[in-house]
Structure formats: structure tokens, C-alpha cells
Design a protein around this motif. Structure first.
Motif, PDB file in Angstrom:
ATOM      1  N   ARG A 119       0.833  -1.203   0.000  1.00  0.00           N
ATOM      2  CA  ARG A 119       0.000   0.000   0.000  1.00  0.00           C
ATOM      3  C   ARG A 119       0.872   1.260   0.000  1.00  0.00           C
ATOM      4  O   ARG A 119       0.538   2.245  -0.671  1.00  0.00           O
ATOM      5  CB  ARG A 119      -0.942  -0.022   1.210  1.00  0.00           C
ATOM      6  CG  ARG A 119      -1.888   1.169   1.345  1.00  0.00           C
ATOM      7  CD  ARG A 119      -2.735   1.440   0.104  1.00  0.00           C
ATOM      8  NE  ARG A 119      -3.621   0.378  -0.289  1.00  0.00           N
ATOM      9  CZ  ARG A 119      -4.890   0.273   0.073  1.00  0.00           C
ATOM     10  NH1 ARG A 119      -5.428   1.185   0.875  1.00  0.00           N
ATOM     11  NH2 ARG A 119      -5.630  -0.728  -0.379  1.00  0.00           N
TER      12      ARG A 119
ATOM     13  N   ARG B 184       0.826   4.126  -2.988  1.00  0.00           N
ATOM     14  CA  ARG B 184       0.580   5.543  -2.723  1.00  0.00           C
ATOM     15  C   ARG B 184       1.729   6.420  -3.217  1.00  0.00           C
ATOM     16  O   ARG B 184       1.572   7.641  -3.307  1.00  0.00           O
ATOM     17  CB  ARG B 184       0.333   5.757  -1.223  1.00  0.00           C
ATOM     18  CG  ARG B 184      -0.908   5.017  -0.753  1.00  0.00           C
ATOM     19  CD  ARG B 184      -1.451   5.499   0.564  1.00  0.00           C
ATOM     20  NE  ARG B 184      -0.482   5.565   1.636  1.00  0.00           N
ATOM     21  CZ  ARG B 184      -0.805   5.758   2.913  1.00  0.00           C
ATOM     22  NH1 ARG B 184      -2.082   5.912   3.258  1.00  0.00           N
ATOM     23  NH2 ARG B 184       0.109   5.813   3.847  1.00  0.00           N
TER      24      ARG B 184
ATOM     25  N   LEU C 131      -5.696  -0.842   5.899  1.00  0.00           N
ATOM     26  CA  LEU C 131      -4.523  -0.928   5.027  1.00  0.00           C
ATOM     27  C   LEU C 131      -3.834   0.429   4.902  1.00  0.00           C
ATOM     28  O   LEU C 131      -2.600   0.516   4.925  1.00  0.00           O
ATOM     29  CB  LEU C 131      -4.920  -1.452   3.651  1.00  0.00           C
ATOM     30  CG  LEU C 131      -5.238  -2.946   3.568  1.00  0.00           C
ATOM     31  CD1 LEU C 131      -5.832  -3.286   2.211  1.00  0.00           C
ATOM     32  CD2 LEU C 131      -3.993  -3.793   3.841  1.00  0.00           C
ATOM     33  N   ASP C 132      -4.629   1.490   4.784  1.00  0.00           N
ATOM     34  CA  ASP C 132      -4.031   2.827   4.762  1.00  0.00           C
ATOM     35  C   ASP C 132      -3.333   3.129   6.088  1.00  0.00           C
ATOM     36  O   ASP C 132      -2.235   3.711   6.116  1.00  0.00           O
ATOM     37  CB  ASP C 132      -5.104   3.885   4.484  1.00  0.00           C
ATOM     38  CG  ASP C 132      -5.507   3.946   3.016  1.00  0.00           C
ATOM     39  OD1 ASP C 132      -4.695   3.556   2.155  1.00  0.00           O
ATOM     40  OD2 ASP C 132      -6.645   4.374   2.729  1.00  0.00           O
TER      41      ASP C 132
ATOM     42  N   ALA D  90      -4.176  -4.604  -1.269  1.00  0.00           N
ATOM     43  CA  ALA D  90      -3.350  -3.460  -0.871  1.00  0.00           C
ATOM     44  C   ALA D  90      -2.694  -2.806  -2.082  1.00  0.00           C
ATOM     45  O   ALA D  90      -2.387  -1.613  -2.055  1.00  0.00           O
ATOM     46  CB  ALA D  90      -2.281  -3.915   0.127  1.00  0.00           C
ATOM     47  N   CYS D  91      -2.499  -3.581  -3.144  1.00  0.00           N
ATOM     48  CA  CYS D  91      -1.912  -3.060  -4.381  1.00  0.00           C
ATOM     49  C   CYS D  91      -2.952  -2.504  -5.342  1.00  0.00           C
ATOM     50  O   CYS D  91      -2.602  -2.013  -6.423  1.00  0.00           O
ATOM     51  CB  CYS D  91      -1.140  -4.168  -5.101  1.00  0.00           C
ATOM     52  SG  CYS D  91       0.260  -4.838  -4.202  1.00  0.00           S
TER      53      CYS D  91
ATOM     54  N   GLU E  57     -10.009  -1.220   3.838  1.00  0.00           N
ATOM     55  CA  GLU E  57      -9.235  -0.172   3.159  1.00  0.00           C
ATOM     56  C   GLU E  57      -8.663   0.820   4.163  1.00  0.00           C
ATOM     57  O   GLU E  57      -7.513   1.253   4.051  1.00  0.00           O
ATOM     58  CB  GLU E  57     -10.121   0.555   2.142  1.00  0.00           C
ATOM     59  CG  GLU E  57     -10.514  -0.283   0.944  1.00  0.00           C
ATOM     60  CD  GLU E  57      -9.294  -0.724   0.139  1.00  0.00           C
ATOM     61  OE1 GLU E  57      -8.405   0.111  -0.109  1.00  0.00           O
ATOM     62  OE2 GLU E  57      -9.242  -1.915  -0.234  1.00  0.00           O
TER      63      GLU E  57
END
Length: 481
Positions: free
Chosen positions: A25, A29, A460-461, A65-66, A457
Motif C-alpha cells: 500500500r 501511494r 490498510l491505509d 493493498a496493491c 481499506e
């Protein structure tokens, strides 16, 4: 050129899967196209891919996550234990064979080509591939023919970061000891180390950190504190599913079978504030205040049926139903609820037939054909659609199929007892659908406003933020080559 980096651990369950997910992740980003990869995994918790194969559930989370859909190349070799000494071998999403542990070593060299092919396809399609090892490179007795750790890293020329788990204690010995037992060429593949799961003030470990650097000559990439929201991500091991000790809430009890499989069905329920989830272990009696019992999937249905009876759970289940309790069987658990399970060809072990629990009027015949597919079902009781997947062998038929649990492509699926209190289905993943889960819980008087997917989500962030705050993530990504 595409770059790659491999996270190996000083042992199993040191947090490699979580570290790779967070780094995936973090890289996404930063504007990179990134994919996860695990050469070899051992898990009965599998995910069905869009190309109708199966991979480890951890790699499916890493794909998320990708920002990718999972594909079989992300985990080309998956071992699914069926007994204490044998496992089914899945290669690029399809069953190859079943082998005993001592025979797998002879098979591994034949699998390296498949592993490198899958890795090559991922490299060709992405800026970065983040690789997860399995177990530990310090298991030098398994080094010959290795495809999971240093054997893969050297064959693919991928730099390695070694992760140690300080929560277990002895992290200095974990890392320095790994360096001591490694072949010198393997040790040269390691670009550095990091410390995972620190509780308290990380500065208290400064002296130990410098000692590891001095003893190994490896660069340190930081000390990562314990990530408190890790439990909210799909569990790779059934032991990691949080048991709720509250005295209130709808009490759902899942029987922790010896070969429990695809137990990710439980993750959304574990996050419901109105639900009290108990993972019932061997030797424990079914609590008297249980509202719903879930019989989960199993990699060895007849074997786990015998295990269930050995715990006395068959007696507990019969008493639970007599008291008006509810039971939901999923996949292998659905098969156990029936009158009989036949395995004439010995698909899961010795050929034979066993009586089921007799709570549903169905009979199951096992076959070598495995159904692997993503589906959309419609729940018959509520009329709500939901997404799910099938991953099973065997077919079930009987009178209770006249009352299906759901429909798929306008065909009946699953079965429900005449009184409606016992139900079974081959469909996994139904509880990840918020609307369906909310309606199912509403039938027991529980209100739900949890958005499960959005929650994943957010975590994961948060995991990526956590790694950025405590590790040298830019340095780790720069170490990839």
C-alpha cells in the motif's frame, strides 16, 4: 526495469504477511504499480482468483493493498495440509498431487521453474514486486531444493530484508543466529534487517539494534511497533481470529476443526459490535448460551467429522438444536450436517463412508473434481444478492435441498431443515457483503451498520502510515533491484 524486494523472517508468524501488505500500500501511494508474490505458501485458507485458481488468502489481501484483483501467479505453489504428514500441492492455482512431507523435498526442484515463470510475468507487468518468504531461511536443513526463501532469492537475484519479531523475545539471537547458520552466499543476498512488533518505547532497544548491526554487518531499516488494528484484517491462521469475551451480544460459536479451511467467512462477523464470536477449541464444551453454531470449511471433511465427534461436539450440537438453537454449515461443515459422507475413490484419504450428523436430510459423495469459481448468489430467505465463491470437492443431494439456502444462476444451492434452524451452503464469502450480513443478523435481532470492505481499506491505509512513521520505507524500496 522492474525491481523486486523480498521480506523473509526469522521464523513463522513474525509478521511477514502484514509487512508486505503495508509496503504494497505504501508503494502504491507513491505512484508505483506493485504486485505481491509468495513463491510457496502453506495454508488451508485459500482465495479463489478471477482465473479460477486458488492462492493463499494472505496474497489476496496483499493484492487488495496493491489495488489489484488476485491472480494465481501471486502464489504459484500452495500447500494445503490434509493430514499431519501430507498435503495437497496446488501449482499455479490447480491441484497437482497430494504428497507426504518427506516426499515433497523430491518434488520441489520440479516446481522452481513454475515459480520463476509466475514471478517473471508479474515483473513484466509491474514497477515493483514485493515478495514474502515462508518460515525461515535459518532452517538450513531444508535449504536443498528450496523455493520459498534463499533458494528463490538467489535464483531470481532478489535482495532480502530479514524481519525479526521482538514480541517473541530473543530478537538479537533470532537475527544474529540466522546470519551465523546461513551459507555465506545466502547471507550476501540479505540487504538489511528490521525489528517488528515492538511494544513500548522503541528507543529502549537502541543498544540492541546497534549490536545487531555490528554483529551482522547488515543495515537496519527500523523498529516497527505493534500495529493494534492488525486483528481487523483477514486472518491467515484461525488462531488469530479474535474471540470476544463480552457477556452480551448474539453469541456465535465456530468449531475450530483440526483442518479448518477458508475461515475468512468469520472475519466480518468478528467486527460486528452486536456479535460475540467464540472460536471453540479442542476439549471445550459448547457454551449453553450459544445462539448460532457455525461449522466451517474443512480440508478433510471425514477426518474433521471424526475430530468433531472426539470432542463430543456432535452431542453438544444435537442438544443445541433441541433447545431451539441455530446451525449454519459452510462447505465441509455443510457436508458434515448430512446423513452420510461417501468417498468411494479415496479423494480425502482411505476410501469409505461415514455417517454424518443427521441434522440435514442430504447425502454427500466426494469426487476428485474441485469446483473453483466466484459466484453471485441470492439468499432465499431474504431475497438479497451477495457475492461469494466456491472451493470444494463433492456433491450433496437430498430432500432438504428442496428448501435451498440460496440460488446461483437460477439453480438451488445448499439446504435448509424443515424448521429452518439448520442450514448449509457451499458458498464462502457471503458475510463480506454488508447488506446480506446485515439482513442475516437482523433475523436474530441484531442491527448492523459495519462497512466491512471500507474498514479493510482504512486499516490498510493505517498500516502504510504506521510503516512510514517507524521504518525507512523509502530506503526499503530503494533496496529493491
Amino acid at each position: 526495469m522492474t525491481r523486486a524486494l523480498m521480506i523473509q523472517g526469522t521464523g513463522s508468524n513474525v509478521g511477514k504477511s502484514m509487512l508486505v501488505a503495508g509496503l504494497c500500500r505504501a508503494a502504491l501511494r507513491r505512484g508505483l504499480t506493485v504486485a505481491p508474490f509468495k513463491p510457496q505458501n502453506m495454508s488451508n485458507n485459500a482465495a479463489v482468483t478471477a482465473d479460477r485458481g486458488e492462492i493463499g488468502r494472505a496474497q489476496a489481501l496483499q493484492a487488495r493493498a496493491c489495488g489489484l484483483a488476485p491472480v494465481t501467479d501471486m502464489n504459484p505453489v500452495l500447500l494445503k495440509p490434509e493430514t499431519d504428514i501430507g498435503a495437497q500441492v496446488i501449482v499455479q492455482g490447480r491441484r497437482l498431487t497430494t504428497v507426504k512431507a518427506r516426499d515433497y523435498a523430491k518434488l520441489k526442484p520440479q516446481l522452481l521453474g513454475h515459480v520463476l515463470d509466475s514471478f517473471g510475468r508479474l515483473k513484466a507487468a509491474h514497477d515493483l514486486v514485493l515478495v514474502e518468504g515462508a518460515g525461515s531461511p535459518a532452517e538450513v536443513n531444508l535449504r536443498s531444493g528450496d523455493i520459498a526463501n534463499m533458494g528463490f532469492a538467489r535464483a531470481a537475484d532478489v535482495p532480502v530484508i530479514l524481519a525479526g519479531d521482538i514480541d517473541r523475545g530473543g530478537v538479537i539471537a533470532q537475527i544474529v543466529g540466522t546470519k551465523a547458520v546461513l551459507d555465506p552466499e545466502d547471507a550476501r543476498q540479505i540487504a538489511g534487517f528490521l525489528i517488528n512488533r515492538f511494544r513500548g518505547d522503541p528507543s529502549l532497544f537502541d543498544d540492541g539494534y546497534r549490536m545487531i548491526e555490528a554483529q551482522t554487518g547488515w543495515r537496519g531499516f527500523g523498529v516497527c511497533p505493534w500495529f493494534p488494528d492488525a486483528w481487523r484484517l483477514p486472518a491467515e491462521d484461525a488462531l488469530d481470529i479474535r474471540t470476544d469475551r463480552r457477556a452480551e451480544g448474539l453469541h456465535i460459536v465456530c468449531l475450530r476443526l483440526s483442518r479448518i479451511a477458508n475461515f475468512d467467512d468469520l472475519d466480518p462477523l468478528a467486527q460486528e459490535p452486536g456479535v460475540r464470536l467464540t472460536m471453540l477449541g479442542p476439549g471445550e464444551a459448547l457454551p449453553g448460551d450459544t445462539d448460532v453454531v457455525i461449522l466451517p470449511g474443512s480440508k478433510s471433511t471425514r477426518g474433521d467429522l471424526a475430530f468433531l465427534r472426539a470432542q463430543g461436539w456432535d452431542v453438544d450440537l444435537a442438544a443445541h438444536v433441541r433447545r431451539g438453537g441455530h446451525v449454519l454449515g459452510i462447505c465441509g461443515g455443510y457436508q458434515m450436517l448430512g446423513r452420510v459422507i461417501s468417498d468411494p475413490d479415496g479423494v480425502e484419504g482411505a476410501p469409505g463412508e461415514d455417517p454424518g450428523l443427521g441434522l440435514l436430510d442430504i447425502a454427500t459423495v466426494m469426487s476428485a473434481d474441485k469446483r473453483l469459481t466466484e459466484v453471485q448468489g441470492t439468499h432465499c430467505a431474504t431475497g438479497l444478492p451477495f457475492d461469494g465463491y466456491e472451493i470444494h470437492m463433492g456433491r450433496s443431494e437430498g430432500a432438504d435441498r428442496a428448501r435451498p439456502f440460496a440460488t446461483v444462476d437460477d439453480q438451488p444451492e445448499g439446504a435448509v431443515s424443515a424448521d429452518g434452524r439448520v442450514a448449509g451452503s457451499y458458498l464462502h464469502g457471503m458475510f463480506t457483503d454488508d447488506a446480506f450480513r446485515g439482513a442475516w443478523l437482523a433475523g436474530f435481532g441484531v442491527a448492523s451498520d459495519v462497512s466491512y470492505g471500507a474498514g479493510i481499506e482504512t486499516v490498510l491505509d493505517g498500516l502504510a502510515d504506521h510503516l512510514d512513521a517507524h521504518l525507512d520505507v523509502d530506503g526499503l524500496l530503494a533496496a529493491a533491484c
